[in-house]
Write an enzyme that holds these catalytic residues in place. Structure first.
Site, short mmCIF file in Angstrom:
data_model
loop_
_atom_site.label_atom_id
_atom_site.label_comp_id
_atom_site.label_asym_id
_atom_site.label_seq_id
_atom_site.Cartn_x
_atom_site.Cartn_y
_atom_site.Cartn_z
N GLY A 22 -35.95 -43.63 3.83
CA GLY A 22 -35.43 -43.00 5.03
C GLY A 22 -36.43 -42.98 6.17
CE1 TYR A 176 -30.35 -31.12 3.32
CE2 TYR A 176 -30.84 -28.82 3.84
CZ TYR A 176 -31.21 -30.15 3.84
OH TYR A 176 -32.42 -30.52 4.36
#
Length: 306
Positions: A22, A176
């Site tokens: 990422g 999350y």
């Protein structure tokens, strides 16, 4: 601990090979830029190759001699993760640092290609599989490190063992939190297993506090300029948010198992320091159960032999 540790404290990294997932924007790109500027060969492991190429150009504009390579990696696809690992192992003799940085935050309910809830599947299971597949390279590289990014959200996280895929109900933020707690538990459990096997590889968790990054695009990859501008005014920059990752990756005094975050109030802002909140969050029984389930779901089984 060094007071106000920052990028200028990073020693020469020449000869090191580093993977950062990422890393086409935000914390990952800041981390890649800092390490590449110190001589490391940095692999930008990214879902979108074009964005990765643009990120590599950005690094080279800032540091003309930086050695940066782009490799495609979709952490939401186990087959793609395996292909990445195979390609990397063919091309590289060593892996000094693996930084599990990529993540999605609070997307609408969605599943990965393999049927996992998107946040748990990408943030945790994808990195679990990637680390396991790259473990032989790590174990054969003396004093290598695995750095896994968690979040302040993990503090109120819970592992929904009876609903990991969200099929019995889904809400973005609790899932999350689950994925970020899973990151923390994985990092600690990995270090315990490495230590038990008497390996020189260590595993460290970290979190950026609250930093203004493009993770607020909720996994869409869209540019959220307004929200990012607002966050920049309230919280620390991506460059400051990357410091705990950099500290975890290269600080020689760390022995493994630590949790690194900002030293300011509530660990939201500041310079890197050891955050002891992980002691409250780590549960050996939960981490072992999560490990076993992660091996079953991904099909990746860890072998600690150097």
């Amino acid at each position: 601990m060094v007071n106000k540790w920052d990028e200028t404290c990073i020693p020469d990294q020449s000869g090191k090979t580093i993977i950062i997932t990422g890393s086409s924007s935000g914390l990952g790109l800041e981390t890649a830029t800092a390490l590449a500027s110190k001589g490391a060969e940095v692999i930008l492991a990214v879902r979108n190759e074009q964005k990765g190429i643009e990120a590599a150009k950005q690094v080279n504009r800032r540091h003309s001699k930086a050695n940066v390579k782009v490799m495609k990696l979709n952490l939401g696809d186990l087959n793609d993760i395996n292909n990445f690992a195979v390609d990397f192992k063919k091309q590289y003799a060593r892996l000094d640092i693996l930084i599990n940085n990529a993540g999605v935050m609070m997307p609408p309910y969605e599943k990965t290609k393999d049927g996992f809830e998107l946040q748990f599947g990408t943030n945790h299971l994808g990195h679990f599989a990637l680390t396991g597949l790259l473990l032989p390279k790590l174990l054969n590289t003396p004093n290598s490190r695995v750095v896994t990014l968690s979040s302040l959200a993990a503090l109120k996280g819970h592992i929904f063992f009876d609903n990991l895929d969200g099929s019995k109900g889904y809400r973005g933020f609790p899932f999350y939190r689950q994925s970020k707690l899973a990151n923390l538990l994985f990092a600690k459990e990995l270090d315990l297993r490495l230590r038990a096997a008497k390996m020189t590889t260590i595993s460290i968790a970290c979190h950026p506090g609250i930093a203004a990054t493009n993770i607020t695009s909720r996994g869409s990859g869209r540019d959220m300029k307004f929200l990012t501008t607002l966050m920049n005014a309230l919280f620390q920059t991506a460059a400051m948010g990357a410091l705990p990752t950099l500290y975890a990756a290269i600080e020689p005094s760390l022995i493994g198992g630590e949790y690194i975050g900002p030293d300011g109030r509530g660990a939201k802002k500041g310079y890197p320091a050891i955050d002891t909140s992980n002691h409250k969050m780590f549960d050996k029984g939960v981490s072992e159960k999560l490990w076993q389930i992660s091996e079953t779901l991904t099909g990746v089984h860890y072998t600690f032999v150097g």
